[in-house]
Enzyme design. Structure first.
Site, PDB file in Angstrom:
ATOM      1  N   GLU A  87       0.913  -1.227  -0.120  1.00 25.77           N
ATOM      2  CA  GLU A  87      -0.171  -0.037  -0.056  1.00 25.77           C
ATOM      3  C   GLU A  87       0.871   1.221  -0.015  1.00 25.77           C
ATOM      4  OE1 GLU A  87      -2.876  -0.414   3.209  1.00 25.77           O
ATOM      5  OE2 GLU A  87      -4.041  -1.695   1.795  1.00 25.77           O
ATOM      6  N   GLU A 105      -6.490  -7.938  -0.734  1.00 29.25           N
ATOM      7  CA  GLU A 105      -7.110  -7.888   0.580  1.00 29.25           C
ATOM      8  C   GLU A 105      -8.517  -7.469   0.767  1.00 29.25           C
ATOM      9  OE1 GLU A 105      -4.806  -5.139   3.462  1.00 29.25           O
ATOM     10  OE2 GLU A 105      -2.916  -5.870   2.531  1.00 29.25           O
TER      11      GLU A 105
HETATM   12  C1  GAL Z   1      -4.675  -2.853   5.001  1.00 27.77           C
HETATM   13  C2  GAL Z   1      -2.929  -3.259   5.429  1.00 27.77           C
HETATM   14  C3  GAL Z   1      -2.722  -4.542   6.053  1.00 27.77           C
HETATM   15  C4  GAL Z   1      -3.594  -4.617   7.327  1.00 27.77           C
HETATM   16  C5  GAL Z   1      -5.207  -4.127   6.660  1.00 27.77           C
HETATM   17  C6  GAL Z   1      -5.892  -3.954   8.013  1.00 27.77           C
HETATM   18  O1  GAL Z   1      -4.279  -1.393   4.675  1.00 27.77           O
HETATM   19  O2  GAL Z   1      -2.181  -3.695   3.838  1.00 27.77           O
HETATM   20  O3  GAL Z   1      -1.427  -4.965   6.423  1.00 27.77           O
HETATM   21  O4  GAL Z   1      -2.963  -3.408   8.186  1.00 27.77           O
HETATM   22  O5  GAL Z   1      -4.933  -3.004   6.252  1.00 27.77           O
HETATM   23  O6  GAL Z   1      -7.245  -3.677   7.680  1.00 27.77           O
END
Ligand code: GAL
Length: 683
Positions: free
Chosen positions: A174, A331
């Site tokens: 990110e 994710e």
């Molecule tokens: C994302 C991040 C992950 C984790 C996740 C939690 O933005 O890439 O590592 O922190 O959020 O929601």
């Protein structure tokens, strides 16, 4: 996730988005859809790894992202590497037939780095250097950071190039969050170099930035600083350029790592995870050209009732960034996150509905953060595929059920989504609009995009997003929801689009400035005047809470314009209020097309009616599904699939025939989609 508010700024495109290059495309290996998540074995014992791998197999996980935060583990002291643990994990995963999306750990440099290079700490706009003990990259312009990132990437790429588990690369994590703009000294000097390359001479910069205003004229590059917090509003063009510079500086970091990796594994795809609609500081149109496959992270804003619509928006934007090609949902969450004010758990069934909405909109990989919930640290209240409660839990049952569902949908892999309508999206316009001293704080690009997108979602019309200087040719209709900054080039492209037969629907507050946040000569709406057949004499924003009636029914809030018609016909007028008698909606036949203008914020029903009218005239099919039913089509050659997602608490029945892929059942004439459930038909 956006961990903290990002600084905002503006700009208009320096270069039009180029056509997408041919991509290496996809993780090596299986023809199935990809399923899995981030996996952080460094937080667990070997015994737990073995259990995890068994459970992954149970859930049909076939891809995990490993190593994203393990820099301190694999390089405990600068230049000393220890891969023992990672080797073992890679071997175990390979043995289980689970592929690895291998991370470079450069989103979170280790303790030794910060101790050795304190000048690499990012600095906020108000001058605070950020400390260690959290996560977040160093200043992207720090030469120490770039050297250290390159060194660890080189080691990883060399070591695992031929590893049987390695299916693709996940660079960093990110970019842009939690650290976007940095006001440290390395950034300031890199910014000067970036400006010199962009403008050539200080005079050209003075003219672009309008430094005659408030006596800001520069004589030498060395006088120029980052747009730090100042006594009052900072030069908006300077802020815009700093936003552009920041996106470019981070992109340079990505490209440097990608190229090291490519030298070792030219056959493997390299990605970095975007946050398509939720990262305000990256111009992803530019970034998308540099990745081999677009991947995206998406988290619901838990408290918003319409968050399934916002999810769809994000997925459609991601598919558009991917140029229509399949993309990876890198994710999302199985249930609650941990970083919102109230972290609501997902309702039963929501995990699958969310996942399949991304899938319907082009995602061929469904991944979560993360496989096993962390016991320690800042994210222990975040859901995971395997929750703290273990396998005897609703979340785990839904996770394994989704694994089976995705296996049943493998035949759809590679199919694509066709959209005849697009919404214009330009990060530079966001940056500009979000600066201070605008005509009204209620003029919000994002809010208008969501409103128009929602109308389209409710009408059942699938949309793409497109940059105003991108390829507009494939669309029957384009919508510009408060596109504050429009370049002359963008204006010409939109004018040509309408002249050539397109339908363009523009909402208020569009075309107010160019790429330097300067008003176009001749005033508003700048280069959109011609296709819309009107000029705006004065902007008439409303008081907070003020409403006005429209003479064709419905109410208006936020905005009106004092309009001089130059050919457009009036469709709707304000019936009362400060703009009584002024046009609220106009229609301009121009060339072979039509330019529509909406000078206000109509209520949702009125807006939906207007959008339907414009699309109807453009010949776009309006399916009008039952309320709360999401319907999206994917196709591949002559094969057509329709995904139905029922977001309501009641069963919904629609006309359909074909084979339901999740159950294998034949559907003849009518399909009932149970409450809060999906159905997917091969037509
Ligand atoms: C994302 C991040 C992950 C984790 C996740 C939690 O933005 O890439 O590592 O922190 O959020 O929601």
């Amino acid at each position: 996730m956006t961990l903290s508010p990002q600084p905002t700024t503006t700009s208009a495109p320096q270069t039009a988005p180029a056509p997408q290059p041919a991509r290496l495309g996809w993780p090596r290996g299986t023809a199935d859809l990809r399923y899995g998540g981030d996996y952080n074995p460094e937080q667990w014992t070997r015994e737990t790894w073995l259990e995890d791998i068994e459970l992954m197999k149970q859930a049909r996980v076939n891809l995990v992202s490993v190593g994203i935060f393990n820099w301190g583990l694999i390089e405990p002291r600068q230049g000393e590497y220890d891969f023992a643990q990672l080797d073992e994990i890679m071997d175990l995963l390979a043995g289980a037939g689970i592929d690895v999306d291998l991370g470079t750990p450069t989103a979170s440099p280790p303790a030794w780095f910060w101790k050795a290079y304190p000048d690499s700490r990012p600095v906020t706009r108000d001058g605070v250097p950020l400390g260690f003990g959290s996560r977040g990259m160093a200043s992207p312009s720090s030469p120490h950071y770039r050297r250290a990132a390159a060194a660890v990437t080189e080691q990883l790429a060399r070591r695992y190039a031929d590893h049987p588990a390695l299916a693709m690369w996940h660079v960093h994590n990110e970019y842009g969050a939690p650290v976007g703009e940095s006001y440290d000294e390395h950034s300031v000097s890199a910014f000067r170099g970036w400006l010199a390359a962009r403008y050539g001479t200080v005079d050209a910069l003075n003219s672009a930035w309008g430094t005659a205003f408030w006596g800001q004229r520069y004589q030498d590059w060395s006088e120029i600083d980052a747009p730090r917090l100042a006594a009052t509003v900072t030069n908006p063009a300077q802020r815009l350029d700093f936003a552009r510079f920041t996106s470019d500086a981070l992109l340079e970091c990505f490209v440097a790592e990608r190229d090291i990796i490519r030298a070792h594994t030219p056959q493997l795809a390299v990605t970095t995870n975007f946050m398509a609609s939720s990262c305000p500081s990256m111009d992803y149109w530019k970034w998308a050209r540099e990745v081999d496959v677009v991947s995206n992270d998406h988290y619901l804003t838990a408290e918003r009732e319409d968050n399934h619509i916002l999810l769809a928006l994000d997925a459609d934007l991601t598919r558009s960034l991917a140029g229509g090609r399949p993309w990876m949902l890198m994710e999302h969450s199985t249930s609650a996150v941990n970083w919102q004010p109230r972290n609501l758990a997902k309702r039963p069934g929501e995990l699958a509905l969310n996942s399949l909405s991304h899938f319907a909109r082009g995602a061929d990989a469904i991944m979560f953060f993360q496989f096993r919930a962390s016991r320690s640290g800042a994210e222990k209240f975040h859901s995971a595929m395997l929750p703290h409660a273990g396998t005897d839990s609703r979340v785990w049952r839904e996770v394994t059920a989704l694994g089976s569902d995705l296996a049943a949908l493998a035949s759809m892999r590679g199919s694509t989504v066709d959209a005849r309508v697009a919404i214009l999206w330009d990060w530079e316009s966001f940056w500009a609009q979000d600066l201070e001293w605008r005509p009204s704080v209620d003029l919000r690009h994002r809010e208008r995009i969501e409103a128009y997108y929602t109308a389209l979602w409710q009408l059942g019309v699938t949309v793409d997003f497109v940059h105003p200087e991108g390829d507009l040719s494939g669309y029957d209709a384009l919508i510009a929801p408060s596109l504050y900054a429009v370049t002359s080039r963008g204006g010409r492209a939109l004018t040509d689009y309408v002249r050539g037969g397109g339908r363009l629907l523009v909402s208020f507050g569009s075309g107010l400035v160019d790429e330097f946040d300067a008003v176009h000569p001749g005033g508003f709406p700048g280069p959109l005047s011609e296709p819309l057949g009107l000029t705006i004499e004065e902007l008439l924003p409303f008081r907070s809470g003020e409403t006005a009636a429209l003479d064709t029914g419905g109410t208006a809030t936020v905005w009106a314009d004092d309009i001089r018609l130059d050919g457009a016909e009036v469709v709707t007028r304000f019936a009362d209020g400060r703009a009584a008698g002024e046009p609220a909606v106009t229609r301009n036949a121009f060339g072979a097309g039509v330019g529509w203008y909406v000078s206000t914020r109509p209520d949702a029903e009125t807006l939906r009616g207007l959008v339907a009218r414009v699309l109807g005239e453009a010949g776009v099919e309006i399916p009008g599904p039952p309320e709360g039913l999401e319907v999206v089509e994917r196709s591949a050659g002559s094969a057509r699939y329709r995904v139905y997602l029922n977001h309501t608490d009641a069963d919904l029945t629609v006309a359909a025939s074909g084979r339901e892929l999740l159950s294998g059942a034949a559907v003849t004439g009518s399909l009932t989609v149970p409450a809060r459930s999906p159905r997917i038909i091969a037509l």
